[in-house]
Design an enzyme around this catalytic site. Structure first.
Site, PDB file in Angstrom:
ATOM      1  N   ASN A 393      46.902  -7.059   3.622  1.00  0.00           N
ATOM      2  CA  ASN A 393      45.504  -6.649   3.747  1.00  0.00           C
ATOM      3  C   ASN A 393      44.579  -7.869   3.811  1.00  0.00           C
ATOM      4  O   ASN A 393      44.016  -8.176   4.852  1.00  0.00           O
ATOM      5  CB  ASN A 393      45.113  -5.744   2.575  1.00  0.00           C
ATOM      6  CG  ASN A 393      43.809  -4.993   2.829  1.00  0.00           C
ATOM      7  OD1 ASN A 393      42.927  -5.481   3.516  1.00  0.00           O
ATOM      8  ND2 ASN A 393      43.688  -3.812   2.263  1.00  0.00           N
ATOM      9  N   ASP A 394      44.472  -8.578   2.711  1.00  0.00           N
ATOM     10  CA  ASP A 394      43.501  -9.665   2.622  1.00  0.00           C
ATOM     11  C   ASP A 394      43.831 -10.843   3.533  1.00  0.00           C
ATOM     12  O   ASP A 394      42.932 -11.562   3.968  1.00  0.00           O
ATOM     13  CB  ASP A 394      43.395 -10.153   1.167  1.00  0.00           C
ATOM     14  CG  ASP A 394      43.036  -9.010   0.220  1.00  0.00           C
ATOM     15  OD1 ASP A 394      42.134  -8.232   0.572  1.00  0.00           O
ATOM     16  OD2 ASP A 394      43.666  -8.892  -0.842  1.00  0.00           O
TER      17      ASP A 394
END
Length: 467
Positions: A393-394
């Protein structure tokens, strides 16, 4: 004299094995041999250390061997049963136990010194107190890191107002107490030394408390270096060259890795320690408004992958949680059989510990040459037909480039949006460990494939076999 020669020779051979083993650990192809070689070096050093005081008739070899047997049994069972998702927790726990050993060794010297059984000059006392402080921070800090990784402790739940100022005050108090203990010597008394020890253990907890969960890979690496330094200090106490060399190797490698990971996030170590990154509460541009994430069906995803020329997987912690690495490799094999070029993009801080994704993919027998680091992956992405993001995600968040208000602004990420098409495998639209939304989910090139990663990949396998 002859015994001393062979003992020193064993220490030398053990140190060489450690250094060479560390060298072999640099690549997955030789890592297993490196681990075995380093273990042999440690075995030689243990045997030498046990043979060193043969002239002392009060040696407690029974207790030593018993402790080794119990410890080896616990380590063997833990290593066999531990799940890949819990590997960071195990690393953190084992690292903390290394710090605890250094604390115990230093406490033995403290009790003997204040009990009048041993004399220590100022330099030796500095080493003992340094071992207590560094080992204590590594021990309790690693325990709290374990709690955060295991989900037993939530970020910011223990954080006090102005917590970093509190930490600075505690460190200053520890330094002042250490100076007083050195100056006053035995006159300071055992009570003050015990207060110093307890405060060092409390400081270890407090040191890790404000650090956000998204920074856990850096924290584990930093605490690992602390453990190495405490082991080196213990080696100075006992004038044991092998402990000194081994501790320096661990401390230096942990420090270098910490610096490299900070550079990978474009953040200073100080920012990591005080930033609280991962506490949740940040937002990224693109998370608001009427934007809608577009979905893709299993059948459409399989067709796109099957007829692509090149595919790049981006693994993240979600891959570990779903235990989907072997199914991912199965998809890889099916695509390769159809002439698709498959690669894996590995971000330096993906997962919960340094090299987490490399370990997962090695377990699934993914060839090491298929793994691309950040720079190589970003160079290849513009010419990639399909990117499949599994649980990351990040590290694929475009807010790192275009949102100055984002906590990850300036952090180097994988530029997956430069590929021709992107598919994100996620359970939901929830944020990642950094607690911020990802505008990539709403990007025109992206499609979402919701569900458990392992289940989705299994369905992809079936669809690919039917094509």
């Amino acid at each position: 004299m002859a015994v001393t020669f062979y003992i020193n020779l064993a220490y030398l051979l053990g140190a060489i094995a450690f250094v060479w083993g560390l060298r072999l650990l640099s690549t997955p192809d030789t890592a297993r041999r490196g681990n075995i070689l380093a273990s042999i070096g440690m075995g030689l050093a243990i045997i030498a250390a046990m043979l060193a005081p043969l002239e002392n008739t009060s040696n407690n070899y029974g207790w030593i061997l018993g402790g080794m047997a119990v410890g080896a049994g616990i380590g063997w069972v833990s290593a066999r049963r531990i799940q890949m998702t819990a590997m960071p927790q195990m690393v953190s726990m084992f690292n903390g136990l290394g710090g605890a050993c250094a604390v115990v060794l230093a406490l033995v010297e403290v009790f003997q010194f204040y009990g009048g059984e041993r004399t220590l000059d100022s330099g030796q006392l500095v080493i003992v107190l340094s071992t207590l402080l560094i080992g204590g921070v590594a021990f309790t800090g690693s325990l709290l890191a374990f709690g955060k990784l295991q989900g037993l402790v939530r970020d910011n739940t223990l954080t006090l107002p102005k917590h970093n100022i509190i930490n600075q005050i505690m460190l200053l108090v520890l330094i002042v107490m250490g100076v007083m203990l050195v100056i006053q010597g035995q006159e300071a008394g055992l009570t003050m030394a015990m207060i110093f020890t307890v405060l060092a253990l409390i400081y270890g907890f407090s040191f890790v408390i404000p650090i956000g969960g998204a920074d856990m890979p850096v924290v584990i690496s930093l605490l690992n270096s602390f453990t190495g330094l405490s082991a080196a200090a213990a080696g100075l106490i006992y004038e044991n060259n092998f402990m000194l060399v081994g501790g320096i190797l661990v401390g230096a490698s942990g420090t270098i890795l910490t610096v490299l990971m900070c550079e990978a996030m474009n953040r200073s170590l100080l920012n990591v320690l005080i930033g609280g990154f991962g506490g949740g509460g940040g937002s990224a541009k693109g998370a608001d408004g009427d934007q809608v994430a577009k979905e893709v069906s299993i059948n459409d995803a399989a067709i796109q992958l099957y007829y692509s020329n090149s595919v790049m997987f981006v693994p993240g912690y979600g891959l570990a949680v779903a235990q989907a690495q072997k199914v991912c490799k199965e998809v890889d094999d099916l695509l390769e059989a159809n002439g698709v070029d498959v690669k894996y993009a590995i971000h330096p801080v993906a997962g919960r510990m340094p090299g987490h994704m490399n370990v997962l993919l090695a377990e699934a027998d993914v060839p090491y040459p298929k793994l691309l680091d950040l720079d190589d992956a970003n160079s290849a992405l513009p010419n990639t037909d399909m990117v499949v993001i599994v649980g990351a995600n990040d590290v694929v968040n475009p807010a790192a480039y275009d949102d100055p208000g984002s906590p990850i602004y300036g952090m180097p990420v994988l530029n997956v949006w430069e590929a021709k098409n992107v598919i994100v495998l996620k359970r939901s639209m929830s944020t990642g460990y950094a607690g911020i939304q990802n505008p990539l989910f709403f990007h025109a090139k992206n499609r979402m494939l919701f569900g458990d990663a392992k289940d989705s990949l299994n369905k992809l396998v079936q669809e690919l076999k039917n094509l």
